[in-house]
Every structure is written in structure tokens, then in C-alpha cells.
Design an enzyme around this catalytic site. Structure first.
Site, PDB file in Angstrom:
ATOM      1  N   LYS A  29      10.434  26.285  46.667  1.00  0.00           N
ATOM      2  CA  LYS A  29      11.019  25.420  45.637  1.00  0.00           C
ATOM      3  C   LYS A  29      10.231  24.122  45.557  1.00  0.00           C
ATOM      4  O   LYS A  29       9.791  23.593  46.584  1.00  0.00           O
ATOM      5  CB  LYS A  29      12.494  25.147  45.977  1.00  0.00           C
ATOM      6  CG  LYS A  29      13.273  24.459  44.860  1.00  0.00           C
ATOM      7  CD  LYS A  29      14.742  24.281  45.245  1.00  0.00           C
ATOM      8  CE  LYS A  29      15.520  23.495  44.208  1.00  0.00           C
ATOM      9  NZ  LYS A  29      16.933  23.298  44.606  1.00  0.00           N
ATOM     10  N   SER A  58      20.384  24.459  41.250  1.00  0.00           N
ATOM     11  CA  SER A  58      19.079  23.996  40.829  1.00  0.00           C
ATOM     12  C   SER A  58      17.914  24.877  41.279  1.00  0.00           C
ATOM     13  O   SER A  58      16.821  24.757  40.736  1.00  0.00           O
ATOM     14  CB  SER A  58      18.853  22.586  41.360  1.00  0.00           C
ATOM     15  OG  SER A  58      18.819  22.600  42.779  1.00  0.00           O
ATOM     16  N   SER A  80      23.233  24.824  45.134  1.00  0.00           N
ATOM     17  CA  SER A  80      21.984  25.120  44.427  1.00  0.00           C
ATOM     18  C   SER A  80      21.198  26.332  44.916  1.00  0.00           C
ATOM     19  O   SER A  80      20.217  26.725  44.281  1.00  0.00           O
ATOM     20  CB  SER A  80      21.070  23.893  44.441  1.00  0.00           C
ATOM     21  OG  SER A  80      21.526  22.948  43.509  1.00  0.00           O
TER      22      SER A  80
END
Lengths: 475, 476
Positions: free
Chosen positions: B73, B148, B172
Site C-alpha cells: 500500500k 482505504s 481500511s
């Protein structure tokens, strides 16, 4: 200084702690290096970095709590103080707001022979900001200082004169310096002072409007700036004028305080507990460890020196020179003539150290060799002139003192009988001059001393020679 | 297609030199290129990854993750590889150090394929706040991947590769995992070092693995977990082998289902599927009770206060002075204004609300109070775990919605109403896919365990995973 008002003064001092590394990273804590050499990603506030906590900082802060007689907070945390400024790499400073490590302490000073406790409201730990320099249109940032550990020591508004302020700062500096907490070099910024001052007519009146004098560069300037501020505020009050709370600085060229800014209400630092550092629990062991690590403090040293027969002036002088005092403490562990030792240390040896810009610890004079040296002085083998002659060798070479004395051939004749024989012979062959002596001609004795020294190749102990000479001449 | 094979099989093939790491890397990049329209990635690390794969040919296959491609990420810093946090303000930021998890991954000779798309600074629950446009859901490209960690979820769901890292501050990892039908673990707070994770809300952020199955997930957690002296909030607890309990007997477990998790806020088709899981567990001897857990409905409010307060401080460092985007300016205020104006709307909104929440007396009224209620909530969870082994429920209230739907910033928090309480309590929780909606969108189950009991969560997760897959085979 004449004023119709009573001043109320409070002082905040920032002190940089003498740790190996910074408070929240493993960068070196150093001064005077090339800009931005002592930094890493943590100091620069790079994305993703987190603070660690240097345990040495806690130890030194605990020491400070102990020497300043503070109550110690057993469970404390750090807080973030949020404000934007280029010298603040994360745009928040990690400090302590709600749980300062120390509270309710004091420092005792003596004003005109009367003892007074300057009360300390609180003492907290925080990180230093980076150093900014402005040249023309440009600003330069040096992050070497960013993250250097600080303690901030805040007094209550209990100081009532510039003199008290000065004495407090001198005492504070001495305590922190002697506890190995900080270098306390105001000129290098490792100790910085802000002073708050307000005036009022009577003790029963409420406090007047306060002005803060920021970042004063020396203790004498704290004294001067407070005096100037009292004059300035008194004049305004006399004229019936009011003024707003404000921040000022001391301009040493103008020899007066200068307005920086009028205080805006409600400076909002949005404090909240630092989530990256868990609560710190201060254990009994940590406090004990800090206590054990505090070297002997000045008051205690003085008492000790006086008890060992040193003069008041030598005791005070030794304490003013920390390395000499530490060295002397080592010397006190062996049996020797401490009075003579202190004279030599503060005399010829200090002269040598100043000349060569060395510390006593840079010399070859171990406590054992010093003891040997003092013994030769004590038994009059060495005169003070002799000492001057051999001192460089004594301090620079690792040779037994006895060998240095022999090598230089300045071994004094201290054998009473041998010297007496030489002197008798000289008098016997100079009876004319003996007569002159007895008639009171002062040059006669000088002649005889010259002869004695000539015969002994300067090795006679002068005092002893003089004593014997006079004895023999008056027979 | 090697990357579709079982991890143990791939490992054997590598050991037997029947395949090389470069085969896996090339396959991953070819998958990613084919799925380009998913917009799962912000930055690809192709050149470096290929180089790394070739270098590995000279090395011995020393562990089961050797040579396997992994996606990271984009809020986890990677030395020499652009790390943007999906923000304009860092769109050219090349870190000079590796996050601790990245160091650990490199030590295991895994190969970093690229940096995945996400909400800007992880602020959002649909990845639509990304400066680089939203990733799409592989099951239906009209729909969000969630957020997210939307890019990580999308690339795993699309089958591009087997491993990705996500981060979870308020759901997330689990929420996009649920929307995309993959396995995602938020470990216990402190289990994985946060060093090198660009902070959003420091007291909640946690890095975790996102994979296609439970076993792979546990393997990746084995790599990244553990105390780190660079992160004071990381735990010194011993790290067990997280795969150890997988496939072992469940025994007579006790499971709690909070009534709130099965209330009207959850769509009926999701509830039905969760009920089927409950039946399955009961059939296998588990005790499943429906219970009331206090404060669950307050979690989102607490989250907003704590997360935004911390975020407003954490994001203050982006000022254009030392790194990242910097606006040409005539003075310092101009620099701050010009530089920080490029934050996206959601980030600005959260910074402003967070600053307000910490201002003056508000800190006492809001932030400190929220911290104290959070403690109460932790205790409440603890009480449940005194009597139960697990808490389960749906991960989300609905399945993934359309990319052009629900733009209301306040309502978007409601997507995370079931996952946020776990962050508040610092507990570990796993999403596993348990089925599909009528619309053919994935539905996820959330398994919450007691602190540091990730291995136990994997045990139950893999049990359900196995039961469902054998049932799937029966259906065929």
C-alpha cells in the site's frame, strides 16, 4: 536602583541535556558541527518516522528533579504542542504539558546574608527545535539542534529583584553543571533564560501587567534587562499609562529592552497526549540510580575542603574550576598535605594549564605522582623555584618525580650536618666579612649565601642554609 | 498460471528449479497490465522487481515466501520507490529509508511489485479520495473496491498476485477485503511495527496482510509481526507461528454475536449469509450467543474525534520545506498556504475538524473524553472475551456500491460502522469471504479475537473457509 514599585519576577530556563544522543532518535547530540550533519530521518520529521525515547534523558531529568528538590511524577507522558514554524520539523513539538516530570521544587540562594528559597513551579522534558539563520532574503535551517533534549525549569512568580534573579540563575547553573546535567553554556545556547516581570505598588495589590523578556544571552544581561524593565515600567505607571502584555528582548547594544510583539490572547497549541510514546513509569530504582549518579555538589565540596584545612579562598577557587575540583576530590582519597596541594594546583599547575590550554586530566600527573611531588616539597627537597623548573617535565612525562629531581641535579642538600660543615668552612675562611655582618652590613649575609650556593652547586635548601648561617654567624 | 497454484506447490517448484522467481514476477506484471483499468496501482516497480528476481536465481530458496511477488500500500515507505499516500503533496516523494515491514519482506526475498492505490492519506472508505483516481472492484468495475486499502484489495481479488499489504485505521483492510471478497487481517495494535507507515491516526493505525486465503494471510503475518525498537508502541510479546492452529480441531468454541451487528443497519441478504455461518458453527458444536455489547454504536463518533484530532497533527509536517510538493512562495505563510492547498477535500476537511476538536477547551470536551470512553469500550470487549473465544458478525452493512454513489462525506463513515469498534479496542480481526449477494458482489464475515490471538482467529477463519469451499464443490 530607585523605584516606588514592587517587582514580581518569574524565570523560565531551558537547559540542553548533556546526553550522547538526541531525545527521540539516535543522532549524536553535539554542538559546533557542520550544519545538518547530526540529523536523521526522525529529526527531520520524515513521513513514517516515529520517536524512540532516550533513557539517558529520563536519568538526567530525574537528577535535575533531585538537585532542585522537585516532587517526581511517577507516571508521566509526553504531549504534542502543535504550531507551524519552519524551525519545528514536524510542526509539533514533543513536550510535557499535563504531566511534567518534576513539580514544587526550590533552589536556595543567599541575598545579603539572608537565605531565600526560589520556588520552582514545574520542570518538564521536551525536544529542542532546529536553528534558523536569516541572511538577507533567505533563511537557513540547521537541524543539528532539532531533537536535542531540553528541560524547562519554571519558577513561581516569587523573585523580587534583579539581584535575586541573578543569584538564582548562578546557583541553578552551578547545580546543573555540577550534576553533569548540562554544560550550561549560555553563549552556546545550552542554557537560555526568559524572564517575566510585573510591577505593583503594594504587596496587597493584584499583580501588574507582565512583560516577558525572551531569550536573554547571559546572566548579567538578565540582571541588566530586568533593571531596565523596572525603570521603563515604573515610568509608564508613574505617568498613569497602561500597557498590554507583551514580549520583549534585551538589546545589549542599546542596553535596553525592545518590544518584539504584543501578546495575542489565547495562543492555541492544541495540546494532546503524544500517541507514539507510551506512558513512562518512574520506578524507585530509576530514582535511586539517578541519585547515585549525581556527583558531589558545590556546597558539599566546600564543606569538605574546609574540613581538610584548605583556606576559604582556595576552597572557593577550586570549586570554580570543576576539573580541578574533581581532581582534588580524587587526591583527598590519599594521605598527603592537602593545603600544599591546593596551593600548587591553583598556582603553578593552573598557570601551566592556562598556558597550554590543557585540562589537568590531559597531564601525566596522576594522584600518586602528585602525592610524591608534595612529599618532596613537604620535606623541603624542592623549593618553589625548583618546582617551576621541573613542572613541565612533571606534567608531561610519565617518570617518577624522584628521577626527575635527580636528573635535573636540583636535589637539595637537606642533610643538616653536611650543610653546617660547608657553612662553618666558609665562615672560617671569611672572618673579615663575618665582622661586617656583625656590624650590621646587609650585603654580608648575601655574600655568605652566594658562597654556600656556589659550594653546593645550588643544591642547598635556601631556607635551611639561611637558618644555619645566621646561627653560626651569631655564635 | 503459477500464481494460481497453492503456495506450497509454488515453493516446491522453485526449490526444484522448475520455475524461477522471474516467471512469477513476469506473470504478476502481465496480470496487472491486463487488469490495468482496475487502477489498483499508483507506482509499478517493474525494473527493480525484474532485477531482484534475477538476483534471486543465485540464492537458495530459504523460506516459503521466497521469490513471491507482493504489492505494498502506498502509505508504507519503500526506499528508492515513490511513496505518494495517493496525494498530490507527495506525488514525487522518494523515501530514503524502508519501513520496518518492508525491510522484513525484503529479508524474506519477496519481490515488491508496486505501490497500491488508496484513499489520500488513507482517509476514506472507497479509495475515491485518491489523487490518482479510484481503483475499481474486479467483481464489477462500476463498483468501488472499498477503502482505504482499495488498490491492495483489488489486485488480490483480480488474481494479479497472492500477497499485498494494507493498513487499517478504521476498517481500511477488512472493509475493502469484504467488498472484494478476499482475506484481510487487522492485527492487534502493536503486533506489527508502524515504523515507516505514514501516520494517519497513530493510536489506531496498523499494517496487515491481504491475501486470497487464510493460510497465505497467516504466512505473511509471520513475516511482518514482532517488536521493533523503532516503534515504542510495538509489542514485545512473543510472535507465534500464525499458521500453527490452521487445520487443527476447533473444539467446543464459544462465539458471541453482538445484536448491533445483526440489527437493521445491516442488509438482509448479508445477515442471512452470516446466519448460515452461525448455523454451520452450531452444527459443529460451537456455542453461539447473541449478546449486547455497550458502546458499539458510539464507535464511529469516537473514531471521528480521535482519528481526526491525531490526523490534524500528523499531517502538519507536510509544509513544503523538507520534502514533497512545495509551492514557490514569497514568505512563509504563503508557502504554507500554497503547499497545503493541494491536499484533497477530504484531507482538508479532516485536518480542519481535527484542529477544531483539539482547540482550547475542545480538547477536554472531545478528545480527552473520547479517549476515556475508548477505555470503557476496551473493557466492555474484555468482558465479552472473558466468556467467549470469538466475536463474529458481518464486516460491512452492504456490499460494494457504485463508484458514483454516496458522496456524502459523513455518511461514508457509516460504511465502517462494524469495523471501527475493533480499532477502538485495539483488537485483531479478520475478514473472510462467505458468499455473494444477488448482485454477485462478495459478502464478508468479520472474526474478532482477543488481543494477540490472531492464530486463534486464523484457526476459525480457515475452518469456515474449508467448510464453504467443500460446500461450493457440492453445489457444483
Amino acid at each position: 536602583m530607585m523605584t516606588n514599585y514592587i517587582p514580581t519576577i518569574g524565570i523560565e530556563v531551558h537547559v540542553e541535556l548533556k546526553t550522547k544522543t538526541k531525545i527521540f532518535s539516535n543522532s549524536i547530540n553535539g554542538y559546533g558541527q557542520m550544519a545538518n550533519c547530526l540529523t536523521n530521518v526522525v529529526d527531520l520529521g520524515y513521513p513514517g518516522t516515529l520517536p524512540t525515547l532516550n533513557e539517558e534523558v529520563i536519568n538526567l531529568a530525574l537528577r535535575a528533579c533531585l538537585v532542585l528538590n522537585c516532587k517526581i511524577r511517577r507516571e508521566m507522558h509526553f504531549d504534542r504542542k502543535n504550531y507551524f514554524y519552519p524551525d519545528n520539523p514536524k510542526n509539533y513539538q514533543i513536550t510535557q504539558s499535563r504531566t511534567p516530570i518534576g513539580t514544587d521544587g526550590y533552589v536556595e540562594i543567599e541575598v545579603d546574608g539572608v537565605k531565600k528559597k526560589i520556588e520552582i513551579l514545574e520542570m518538564h522534558i521536551e525536544e529542542d527545535t532546529c536553528k534558523s539563520t536569516h541572511r538577507g532574503e533567505k533563511s537557513y535551517l540547521d537541524f543539528n539542534r532539532a531533537g536535542v533534549p531540553l528541560i524547562e525549569i519554571v519558577t513561581k512568580p516569587c523573585i523580587s529583584s534583579p539581584l535575586e534573579a541573578k543569584l538564582y540563575l548562578e546557583k541553578l547553573k552551578e547545580l546543573l553543571f555540577y550534576s553533569d546535567i548540562s554544560d550550561c553554556k549560555m553563549e552556546e545556547g545550552s542554557m537560555r533564560a526568559d524572564a517575566n516581570i510585573s510591577l505593583r505598588k503594594k504587596k496587597s495589590d493584584p499583580f501588574g501587567t507582565k512583560c516577558e523578556i525572551k531569550n536573554i544571552g547571559s546572566i548579567s544581561n538578565v540582571y541588566l534587562s530586568l533593571e531596565k524593565e523596572i525603570i521603563r515600567q515604573s515610568k509608564l505607571l508613574d505617568e498613569g499609562k497602561t500597557f498590554k502584555e507583551q514580549t520583549r528582548r534585551f538589546d545589549s547594544k542599546l542596553n535596553d529592552t525592545v518590544l518584539m510583539r504584543v501578546k495575542e490572547t489565547g495562543n492555541d497549541y492544541r495540546y494532546f497526549p503524544e500517541p507514539d510514546i507510551p506512558f513512562v513509569c518512574i520506578s524507585d530504582e530509576m530514582i535511586e540510580e539517578a541519585r547515585q549518579s549525581i556527583p558531589m555538589l558545590p556546597d558539599e565540596r566546600k564543606k569538605l575542603y574546609l574540613s581538610k584545612g584548605l583556606s576559604e579562598i582556595n576552597a572557593t577557587k577550586l570549586i570554580q574550576n570543576r576539573p580541578l575540583s574533581d581532581y582534588f576530590n580524587e587526591l583527598l582519597k590519599v594521605d598527603t598535605n592537602y593545603k600544599v596541594a591546593s596551593n600548587i594546583l591553583l598556582g603553578d599547575i593552573s598557570f601551566y594549564l592556562n598556558r597550554t590550554e590543557k585540562s589537568i586530566y590531559d597531564t601525566t600527573l596522576t594522584v600518586e605522582r602528585f602525592k610524591e611531588l608534595i612529599a618532596f616539597i613537604d620535606d623541603k627537597t624542592l623549593t618553589s623555584k625548583n618546582l617551576k623548573d621541573i613542572l613541565d617535565k612533571v606534567l608531561e612525562e610519565d617518570v617518577a618525580i624522584a628521577d626527575i629531581i635527580k636528573e635535573l641535579g636540583i636535589e637539595n642538600i637537606t642533610d643538616d650536618e653536611a650543610l653546617r660543615k660547608v657553612i662553618k668552612d666558609i665562615i672560617a675562611s671569611n672572618l673579615e666579612i663575618k665582622k661586617e655582618y656583625l656590624e650590621g652590613h646587609s650585603r654580608a649575609i648575601k655574600f655568605f649565601m652566594g658562597q654556600v650556593m656556589k659550594q653546593t652547586q645550588g643544591k642547598a635548601n635556601p631556607k635551611m642554609a639561611m637558618d644555619i648561617l645566621e646561627e653560626e654567624l651569631n655564635k | 498460471m503459477y500464481l494460481d497454484k497453492d503456495i506450497k506447490e509454488i515453493n516446491e517448484l522453485l526449490k526444484a528449479k522448475k520455475i524461477k522467481p522471474i516467471d512469477l514476477v513476469e506473470e504478476a506484471f502481465s496480470n496487472i497490465e491486463n487488469n490495468e483499468e482496475l487502477n489498483s496501482y499508483i507506482t509499478l516497480n517493474k525494473e527493480e522487481a525484474l532485477k531482484c528476481a534475477l538476483e534471486l536465481e543465485a540464492k537458495e530458496v530459504d523460506n516459503i515466501l521466497f521469490g513471491l511477488p507482493i504489492a505494498i500500500k502506498d502509505n508504507i515507505v519503500t526506499k528508492g520507490l515513490k511513496t505518494t499516500c495517493a496525494s498530490h503533496i507527495l506525488d514525487n516523494f522518494i523515501p530514503i529509508y524502508d519501513a520496518t515491514v518492508v525491510e522484513k519482506i525484503r529479508k524474506k526475498n519477496m519481490i515488491i511489485i508496486g505501490k497500491t492505490n488508496m484513499d489520500e492519506f488513507a482517509m476514506g472508505s472507497s479509495s475515491r479520495t485518491s489523487y490518482f483516481g479510484a481503483p475499481k472492484n474486479p467483481w464489477n468495475k462500476e463498483k468501488i473496491a472499498g477503502g482505504s486499502s482499495g488498490g491492495s484489495a483489488a489486485t488480490i481479488a483480480a488474481g494479479d498476485l497472492k500477497f499485498a499489504l494494507g493498513t487499517d485505521t478504521g476498517g481500511s483492510i477488512r472493509q475493502p477485503a469484504s467488498y472484494c471478497g478476499i482475506v484481510g487481517m487487522k492485527p492487534t495494535y502493536g503486533r506489527v511495527s508502524r515504523y515507516g507507515l505514514v501516520a494517519f491516526a497513530s493510536s489506531l493505525d496498523q499494517i496487515g496482510p491481504m491475501t486470497r486465503n487464510v493460510y497465505d494471510n497467516a504466512l505473511l503475518l509471520n513475516v511482518i509481526a514482532g517488536y521493533d525498537d523503532k516503534d515504542l508502541t510495538s509489542s514485545k510479546r512473543e510472535v507465534p507461528d500464525f499458521t500453527a492452529l490452521i487445520g487443527t480441531q476447533l473444539g467446543k468454541i464459544k462465539v458471541a454475536v453482538p445484536n448491533y451487528f445483526m440489527s437493521d443497519i445491516v442488509s438482509s441478504e448479508i445477515k442471512e449469509q452470516v446466519e448460515e455461518i452461525i448455523d454451520l458453527l452450531r452444527k459443529n458444536g460451537a456455542v453461539v450467543d447473541f449478546i449486547d455489547v455497550k458502546y458499539l454504536d458510539k464507535a464511529v463518533t469516537l473514531y471521528q474525534i480521535i482519528a481526526m484530532g491525531e490526523a490534524s497533527s500528523n499531517l502538519a509536517r507536510f509544509d513544503g520545506i523538507r520534502y514533497g510538493y512545495s509551492k514557490e512562495a514569497k514568505d512563509i505563510n504563503d508557502l504554507y498556504y500554497g503547499t497545503r492547498s493541494v491536499f484533497g477535500d477530504e484531507v482538508k476537511r479532516r485536518i480542519m475538524i481535527g484542529s477544531y476538536l483539539l482547540s482550547g477547551d475542545n480538547a477536554k470536551v472531545y478528545y480527552n473524553k473520547a479517549l476515556s470512553i475508548r477505555d470503557d469500550m476496551k473493557k466492555e470487549f474484555q468482558k465479552v472475551f472473558d466468556n467467549y473465544d470469538y466475536i463474529i458478525g458481518p464486516t460491512t452493512t452492504t456490499t460494494a456500491y457504485n463508484l458514483d454513489e454516496k458522496d456524502d462525506p459523513l455518511k461514508s463513515f457509516m460504511d465502517d460502522v462494524l469495523v471501527i469498534p475493533v480499532n477502538m479496542a485495539g483488537l485483531p480481526a479478520l475478514n473472510i469471504p462467505i458468499g455473494f449477494s444477488k448482485e454477485k458482489m462478495p459478502i464478508g464475515l468479520q472474526i474478532i479475537g482477543n488481543a494477540f490471538e490472531e492464530a486463534k482467529i486464523y484457526q476459525l477463519g480457515s475452518f469456515i473457509e474449508k467448510e464453504l469451499s467443500s460446500r461450493g464443490e457440492d453445489d457444483d
